[in-house]
Design an enzyme around this catalytic site. Sequence first.
Site, PDB file in Angstrom:
ATOM      1  N   ASP A   1     -20.405  16.849  39.025  1.00  0.00           N
ATOM      2  CA  ASP A   1     -21.476  17.304  39.923  1.00  0.00           C
ATOM      3  C   ASP A   1     -22.853  17.268  39.276  1.00  0.00           C
ATOM      4  O   ASP A   1     -22.987  17.097  38.060  1.00  0.00           O
ATOM      5  CB  ASP A   1     -21.163  18.730  40.416  1.00  0.00           C
ATOM      6  CG  ASP A   1     -20.490  19.581  39.347  1.00  0.00           C
ATOM      7  OD1 ASP A   1     -20.824  19.410  38.164  1.00  0.00           O
ATOM      8  OD2 ASP A   1     -19.612  20.387  39.686  1.00  0.00           O
TER       9      ASP A   1
ATOM     10  N   ASP B   1     -15.435  32.532  41.834  1.00  0.00           N
ATOM     11  CA  ASP B   1     -15.063  32.576  43.254  1.00  0.00           C
ATOM     12  C   ASP B   1     -14.056  31.480  43.628  1.00  0.00           C
ATOM     13  O   ASP B   1     -13.795  31.257  44.799  1.00  0.00           O
ATOM     14  CB  ASP B   1     -16.321  32.465  44.137  1.00  0.00           C
ATOM     15  CG  ASP B   1     -17.100  31.178  43.869  1.00  0.00           C
ATOM     16  OD1 ASP B   1     -16.648  30.361  43.016  1.00  0.00           O
ATOM     17  OD2 ASP B   1     -18.133  30.965  44.513  1.00  0.00           O
TER      18      ASP B   1
ATOM     19  N   HIS C   1     -14.240  28.137  42.874  1.00  0.00           N
ATOM     20  CA  HIS C   1     -14.658  26.739  43.070  1.00  0.00           C
ATOM     21  C   HIS C   1     -14.186  25.858  41.920  1.00  0.00           C
ATOM     22  O   HIS C   1     -14.076  26.302  40.775  1.00  0.00           O
ATOM     23  CB  HIS C   1     -16.176  26.614  43.296  1.00  0.00           C
ATOM     24  CG  HIS C   1     -17.033  26.969  42.130  1.00  0.00           C
ATOM     25  ND1 HIS C   1     -18.032  27.927  42.188  1.00  0.00           N
ATOM     26  CD2 HIS C   1     -17.081  26.484  40.876  1.00  0.00           C
ATOM     27  CE1 HIS C   1     -18.644  27.998  41.025  1.00  0.00           C
ATOM     28  NE2 HIS C   1     -18.076  27.135  40.208  1.00  0.00           N
TER      29      HIS C   1
ATOM     30  N   GLU D   1     -17.157  25.128  46.992  1.00  0.00           N
ATOM     31  CA  GLU D   1     -17.123  26.578  47.210  1.00  0.00           C
ATOM     32  C   GLU D   1     -16.091  26.920  48.283  1.00  0.00           C
ATOM     33  O   GLU D   1     -15.561  26.023  48.954  1.00  0.00           O
ATOM     34  CB  GLU D   1     -18.514  27.057  47.641  1.00  0.00           C
ATOM     35  CG  GLU D   1     -19.609  26.791  46.610  1.00  0.00           C
ATOM     36  CD  GLU D   1     -19.585  27.778  45.431  1.00  0.00           C
ATOM     37  OE1 GLU D   1     -18.512  28.331  45.119  1.00  0.00           O
ATOM     38  OE2 GLU D   1     -20.645  27.975  44.821  1.00  0.00           O
TER      39      GLU D   1
HETATM   40  C1  F6R Z   1     -19.324  22.309  36.353  1.00  0.00           C
HETATM   41  C2  F6R Z   1     -18.504  22.695  37.502  1.00  0.00           C
HETATM   42  C3  F6R Z   1     -18.149  24.117  37.781  1.00  0.00           C
HETATM   43  C4  F6R Z   1     -17.883  24.966  36.533  1.00  0.00           C
HETATM   44  C5  F6R Z   1     -17.640  26.406  36.930  1.00  0.00           C
HETATM   45  C6  F6R Z   1     -17.398  27.306  35.744  1.00  0.00           C
HETATM   46  O1  F6R Z   1     -19.523  20.925  36.317  1.00  0.00           O
HETATM   47  O2  F6R Z   1     -18.145  21.847  38.269  1.00  0.00           O
HETATM   48  O3  F6R Z   1     -17.019  24.158  38.601  1.00  0.00           O
HETATM   49  O4  F6R Z   1     -16.787  24.446  35.848  1.00  0.00           O
HETATM   50  O5  F6R Z   1     -18.743  26.882  37.641  1.00  0.00           O
HETATM   51  O6  F6R Z   1     -18.554  27.428  34.977  1.00  0.00           O
HETATM   52  P1  F6R Z   1     -18.527  28.093  33.529  1.00  0.00           P
HETATM   53  O7  F6R Z   1     -17.739  27.193  32.668  1.00  0.00           O
HETATM   54  O8  F6R Z   1     -19.989  28.111  33.093  1.00  0.00           O
HETATM   55  O9  F6R Z   1     -17.928  29.438  33.687  1.00  0.00           O
END
Ligand code: F6R
Length: 264
Positions: free
Chosen positions: A67, A136, A138, A143
């Site tokens: 992303d 949450d 994702h 989401e």
């Molecule tokens: C990042 C992504 C997100 C993160 C998730 C967890 O490219 O796609 O799904 O993996 O938000 O973020 P952290 O690792 O910062 O807790």
Amino acid sequence: MEIVIQPTPEAASRIAAHIIANLVREKPNCVLGLATGGTPLLLYRELARMHREDNLDFSRVTTFNLDEYVGLAPEHPHSYHTFMEHNLFRYINISPAQTHIPNGVAKDMREEGTRYEAEIAAAGGIDLQVLGIGTDGHIGFNEKGSSLASRTRLKTLTAQTREDNARFFNRPEDVPLHVITMGVGTIMDTRQILLLAFGERKARVMAATVEGPITAMNPASILQMHPVAKALIDEPAATQLAHADYYRWVYDHKPDWQRFVKQT
Ligand code: F6R
């Protein structure tokens, strides 16, 4: 989904790095799916070490990131382009032409999603996808409520995700509202998945993901349907799993050869 509980994020990340290194050695032109955020940092550090000290060769590897923030140009300090450059790409011998990240400033986001999907298909699909998980539920930035069949497209971040990611920005209001992300369907098409989750903050969502129902209200739960998905988590992230002892027992009784290789 295979659940591997390790004492520390370092130990879990080392296993993930070994799995990736084995894949890169077996298939030097493999296609890796990569994530950003705090979770994969130790994994990327270990891959950089393996490149430096063990000659792990990324020269023929292709990568696709999950992303990018909409509105942030690649050179923006908080873009995921910059994140990948600073945390992995500059430390390994990957060719910039073979790294792919959605374009957060594309004029037409629908077209960008289609283009990104076509690039993944042209590369032969993703052999191994690294995932973190949002508090949450994702994966990528799919989401709650995301179609479990979705493809790369624009999504709107939840207030929770913007709050979680505010630590990477100067001011909370600087966190973009929108992202362009691989879809849940795109992620499910990858041949192997490594989901990393560390810290007590991720305990509730990991229990829902591994042991709860499959539901678009927790998009990560669809990973229960992936044929080769492994969750590598630390002890604090495992505290709400009802069957943690069984997962530990299974892992402790695995034949050694099975630990680090692709299981089909
Ligand atoms: C990042 C992504 C997100 C993160 C998730 C967890 O490219 O796609 O799904 O993996 O938000 O973020 P952290 O690792 O910062 O807790």
